[in-house]
Design a protein around this motif. Structure first.
Motif, mmCIF file in Angstrom:
data_model
loop_
_atom_site.group_PDB
_atom_site.id
_atom_site.type_symbol
_atom_site.label_atom_id
_atom_site.label_comp_id
_atom_site.label_asym_id
_atom_site.label_seq_id
_atom_site.Cartn_x
_atom_site.Cartn_y
_atom_site.Cartn_z
ATOM 1 N N UNK A 187 1.050 -1.244 -0.078
ATOM 2 C CA UNK A 187 0.076 -0.136 -0.036
ATOM 3 C C UNK A 187 0.729 1.359 0.052
ATOM 4 N N UNK A 188 1.935 1.285 0.697
ATOM 5 C CA UNK A 188 2.993 2.219 0.864
ATOM 6 C C UNK A 188 4.072 2.554 0.023
ATOM 7 N N UNK A 189 4.272 1.574 -0.958
ATOM 8 C CA UNK A 189 5.501 1.830 -1.926
ATOM 9 C C UNK A 189 5.446 2.924 -2.720
ATOM 10 N N UNK A 190 6.558 3.722 -2.749
ATOM 11 C CA UNK A 190 6.398 4.947 -3.171
ATOM 12 C C UNK A 190 7.332 4.943 -4.556
ATOM 13 N N UNK A 191 6.478 3.847 -5.509
ATOM 14 C CA UNK A 191 7.059 3.699 -6.875
ATOM 15 C C UNK A 191 5.753 2.974 -7.479
ATOM 16 N N UNK A 192 5.825 3.040 -8.667
ATOM 17 C CA UNK A 192 4.835 2.244 -9.417
ATOM 18 C C UNK A 192 4.679 0.850 -9.156
ATOM 19 N N UNK A 193 3.537 0.162 -9.109
ATOM 20 C CA UNK A 193 3.113 -1.093 -8.741
ATOM 21 C C UNK A 193 2.246 -1.809 -10.043
ATOM 22 N N UNK A 194 2.981 -2.576 -10.987
ATOM 23 C CA UNK A 194 2.105 -3.105 -12.044
ATOM 24 C C UNK A 194 1.997 -4.505 -11.859
ATOM 25 N N UNK A 195 0.840 -5.173 -11.701
ATOM 26 C CA UNK A 195 0.520 -6.493 -11.488
ATOM 27 C C UNK A 195 -0.142 -7.059 -12.809
ATOM 28 N N UNK A 196 0.489 -8.410 -13.159
ATOM 29 C CA UNK A 196 0.188 -9.155 -14.064
ATOM 30 C C UNK A 196 -0.463 -10.505 -13.804
ATOM 31 N N UNK A 210 -0.643 -8.799 -4.953
ATOM 32 C CA UNK A 210 -1.350 -8.646 -6.332
ATOM 33 C C UNK A 210 -2.419 -7.344 -6.468
ATOM 34 N N UNK A 211 -2.023 -6.144 -5.827
ATOM 35 C CA UNK A 211 -2.940 -5.066 -5.964
ATOM 36 C C UNK A 211 -1.860 -3.901 -6.144
ATOM 37 N N UNK A 212 -2.109 -2.876 -6.990
ATOM 38 C CA UNK A 212 -1.452 -1.751 -7.152
ATOM 39 C C UNK A 212 -1.689 -0.646 -8.056
ATOM 40 N N UNK A 213 -1.161 0.001 -8.906
ATOM 41 C CA UNK A 213 -1.517 0.989 -9.835
ATOM 42 C C UNK A 213 -2.122 0.373 -11.007
ATOM 43 N N UNK A 214 -2.054 -0.717 -11.576
ATOM 44 C CA UNK A 214 -2.519 -1.329 -12.636
ATOM 45 C C UNK A 214 -2.540 -2.821 -12.447
ATOM 46 N N UNK A 215 -3.578 -3.241 -12.792
ATOM 47 C CA UNK A 215 -4.081 -4.790 -12.874
ATOM 48 C C UNK A 215 -4.104 -5.319 -14.309
ATOM 49 N N UNK A 311 -8.425 1.608 -4.357
ATOM 50 C CA UNK A 311 -9.190 0.785 -3.352
ATOM 51 C C UNK A 311 -10.344 1.105 -2.881
ATOM 52 N N UNK A 312 -10.230 2.344 -2.271
ATOM 53 C CA UNK A 312 -11.539 2.893 -1.684
ATOM 54 C C UNK A 312 -12.722 2.970 -2.485
ATOM 55 N N UNK A 313 -12.609 3.029 -3.820
ATOM 56 C CA UNK A 313 -13.644 2.773 -4.567
ATOM 57 C C UNK A 313 -14.215 1.323 -5.051
ATOM 58 N N UNK A 314 -13.417 0.494 -4.413
ATOM 59 C CA UNK A 314 -13.738 -1.124 -4.910
ATOM 60 C C UNK A 314 -14.620 -1.734 -3.685
ATOM 61 N N UNK A 315 -15.722 -1.919 -4.057
ATOM 62 C CA UNK A 315 -16.868 -2.366 -3.294
ATOM 63 C C UNK A 315 -18.170 -1.750 -3.467
ATOM 64 N N UNK A 316 -19.144 -2.730 -3.400
ATOM 65 C CA UNK A 316 -20.612 -2.192 -3.793
ATOM 66 C C UNK A 316 -21.249 -2.423 -2.628
ATOM 67 N N UNK A 317 -21.934 -1.437 -2.000
ATOM 68 C CA UNK A 317 -22.821 -1.435 -0.753
ATOM 69 C C UNK A 317 -23.918 -0.200 -0.889
ATOM 70 N N UNK A 318 -24.675 -0.482 0.101
ATOM 71 C CA UNK A 318 -25.710 0.569 0.387
ATOM 72 C C UNK A 318 -25.563 1.368 1.377
ATOM 73 N N UNK A 319 -26.007 2.558 1.482
ATOM 74 C CA UNK A 319 -25.870 3.480 2.646
ATOM 75 C C UNK A 319 -27.432 4.388 2.652
#
Ligand SMILES: [Zn+2]
Lengths: 321, 290
Positions: A187-196, A210-215, A311-319
């Protein structure tokens, strides 16, 4: 190419290929029509394969992702990277062959590489625990994540695991904690993270790197919260209903793009990545270098906060009511 | 209030348990219940005043999230946040028991909207952000809504620089939300990392059971980890481990006591001593050594 492993859904293709082999063994000079027949059959096989692969079910894709001849992390490292320096050990307990970690160059960029490492044969598979890491594998990955963070090296991470190894000693040495610490560090790596996602993406063991700036997902790779078999076992006490579970889990590359979790799909040839690895290597090289180029000028603070927002945008819920 | 005074004050404190977790249907009027560990018959009132810990053998009974919070924080101090946040069925998951129906049933059976309660409270007059998970709600598994409530608790603790105390229980990630659930591990762990970076204390209490994707994310990223006696805590389920290694499991495998022996938790703490232990720990972590 001699095929040693035939998936159930490919059996019609395998039968035609078998027929082709026997035709080719016949004496061409004695039967003038044979050459034309061979060409026709070859076309028929190719067409059938294309038809099959244009509409694979989720469960069939899972099988392709696990194909023993499918290119592995080591193959990608050899094909895509130069000047590779493998880094061993977690500095705590051991070195885990199921997790590759190292420094490498792709195109003109120097990066850190992580990857679940399945074997390419039985001997390698035993040495690499079939790509299922112990806590030491995750701790080695975390060590290299911190290295990348400290020295501003982008991370390229290759996913191919059935999952973290569920052994007694793995539990005792803190398998869960080892994964959790990878997540917090990544979460805190101060460099790009590209996952394949190159093959299997089995649950927490995949997510640890398995998560980062691009999947980026290969067309027939999957990435799932739980294996279809285990899901079916829990729901129906019947691993045989994995096909149904695989569909429900929505864990194919297409599903993940639709759910907003993956960004891009690298197409595979009909028959899967192993039928023409060079094409797939080229696709991955292109997608990874493009992603690295796009992320190269983003300031480190910005990268880290965008990664969090993603990540904050990942998830579906009601409020509300 | 100093900890020592609180010991005296607690004698007078009355705990309310609206939902007794133990099945008493075969006993008259639910007045007597049988401890599942030592088989002793115990007066229910004694169990309640003893925080559902068996007076005979010390076995810790299951708690609802509401009871867990009631036992942990100052009476009347808990104010829930994000209480209207609930799950939907984003994948239309119908294999096995349809997820939409399972959610409905869980809400009906527990009176809760989701498997975790979060909010503000005080612990012996110390302000905290607090959360507790409820295993009755689909095994307290973590889907989008649980992940979001937990993440917001981390964020609230961060913005208000108030210590976070989470009582964790979970079967793991909620498979009926597929990859959206798996990503909640990354989300909550990232939120935990931010709180850690900001040097705001986070204490986790791992209760029975804490498994899978929850153990492998925010639950074990705490500054101090306490566990309840005999709680099962692990990553892989015991049956999967057994099938994989094809031998029996060692005695006490994945028990809180075994984790303590292997260095994975700070202490195993009796429920009846938890409140003062948490308060004391918070005093150290928030003191800057003064
Ligand atoms: Zn007892």
């Amino acid at each position: 190419m001699a095929r040693t492993f035939v998936m159930e859904f490919e059996r019609p293709v395998a039968e035609l290929e078998h027929k082709l082999e026997s035709l080719k063994r016949l004496d061409l000079t004695a039967q003038p029509d044979l050459a034309a027949e061979i060409v026709a059959l070859e076309l028929e096989i190719e067409k059938l394969r294309e038809t099959l692969y244009s509409s694979l079910s989720a469960w069939e894709k899972v099988q392709v992702s696990r194909h023993p001849e499918r290119p592995k992390t080591q193959d990608y490292i050899e094909a895509l990277f130069t000047d590779v320096v493998e880094l061993h050990g977690d500095r705590l307990f051991g070195d885990d062959g199921a997790m590759f970690a190292g420094l490498a160059t792709i195109g003109r960029r120097r990066v850190a590489v992580l990857g679940h490492s399945k074997g390419r044969n039985t001997k390698e598979n035993i040495a690499r625990n079939f790509g299922s890491p112990h806590p030491e594998g995750f701790r080695k990955a975390r060590r290299v994540m911190r290295l990348a963070d400290r020295f501003g090296l982008p991370i390229v991470s290759l996913l191919d695991t059935a999952g973290a190894y569920p052994g007694i000693e793995d539990e005792q040495r803190g398998q869960a904690l080892a994964i959790a610490e990878c997540l917090a560090t990544l979460a805190g790596v101060r460099a790009p993270v590209v996952v394949v996602g190159i093959g299997e993406g089995g649950s927490g063991g995949a997510l640890a790197i398995g998560f980062g700036d691009r999947l980026i997902m290969l067309e027939n790779a999957y990435y799932s919260v739980i294996s279809p078999e285990m899901c079916a076992t829990i729901l129906h006490k019947d691993a045989g209903r994995a096909s149904e579970a695989a569909a429900c889990l929505q864990a194919t590359a297409d599903d993940l793009v639709r759910l907003g979790i993956a960004d891009e799909i690298v197409r595979e040839p009909a028959g899967g990545a192993h039928r023409d690895p060079e094409v797939v290597f080229e696709g991955v090289r292109d997608a990874v270098t493009r992603a690295l180029d796009e992320l190269a000028d983003v300031p480190a603070d910005e990268l880290v906060s965008r990664r969090y927002e993603r990540l904050r945008k990942t998830g579906v819920y009601t409020e509300g009511d | 209030m100093p900890i020592s005074d609180w010991f005296k004050a607690r004698e007078a404190k009355r705990y309310v348990t609206p939902n007794g977790p133990v099945d008493t249907s075969d006993l008259p009027d639910g007045v007597w219940i049988k401890c599942e560990e030592c088989r002793r018959t115990v007066y229910q009132g004694d169990m309640e005043s003893n925080l559902q810990v068996c007076p005979g053998c010390g076995a810790h009974g299951d708690l609802t999230a509401a009871d867990r919070i009631a036992y942990l924080v100052d009476e009347g101090s808990f104010v829930e946040t994000d209480g209207s946040l609930g799950s939907v069925d984003p994948l239309s998951f119908t294999s096995g028991k349809p997820y939409a129906g399972a959610l409905e049933a869980a809400r009906e059976n527990t009176g809760m909207r989701e498997a975790v309660l979060t909010g503000r409270a005080t612990i012996l007059e110390r302000p905290v952000v607090v959360g507790a998970m409820d295993f009755r709600f689909i095994g307290a598994s973590m889907g989008s809504a649980v992940g979001e409530r937990i993440t917001r608790a981390f964020e609230l603790a961060l913005t208000e620089r108030t210590p976070l105390v989470l009582a964790v229980a979970s079967g793991g990630a909620r498979m009926q939300e597929g990859m959206l659930s798996l990503m909640q591990m990354a989300k909550t762990a990232s939120a935990a990392a931010r709180l850690s970076e900001a040097h705001v204390p986070y204490i986790a209490l791992l209760t029975n059971p804490t498994m899978g994707g929850v153990t492998a994310s925010f639950a074990t990223l705490a500054d101090v980890i306490y566990a309840e006696p005999h709680a099962r805590i692990g990553f892989a389920g015991p049956r999967l481990v057994e099938q994989t290694i094809r031998t029996g499991l060692p005695k006490g495998f994945q028990s809180a006591e075994s984790l303590l022996a292997h260095g994975m938790v700070d202490a195993v703490v009796d429920r009846r001593e938890l409140t003062e232990r948490v308060a004391l720990t918070l005093d150290y972590l928030g003191s800057g050594g003064e």
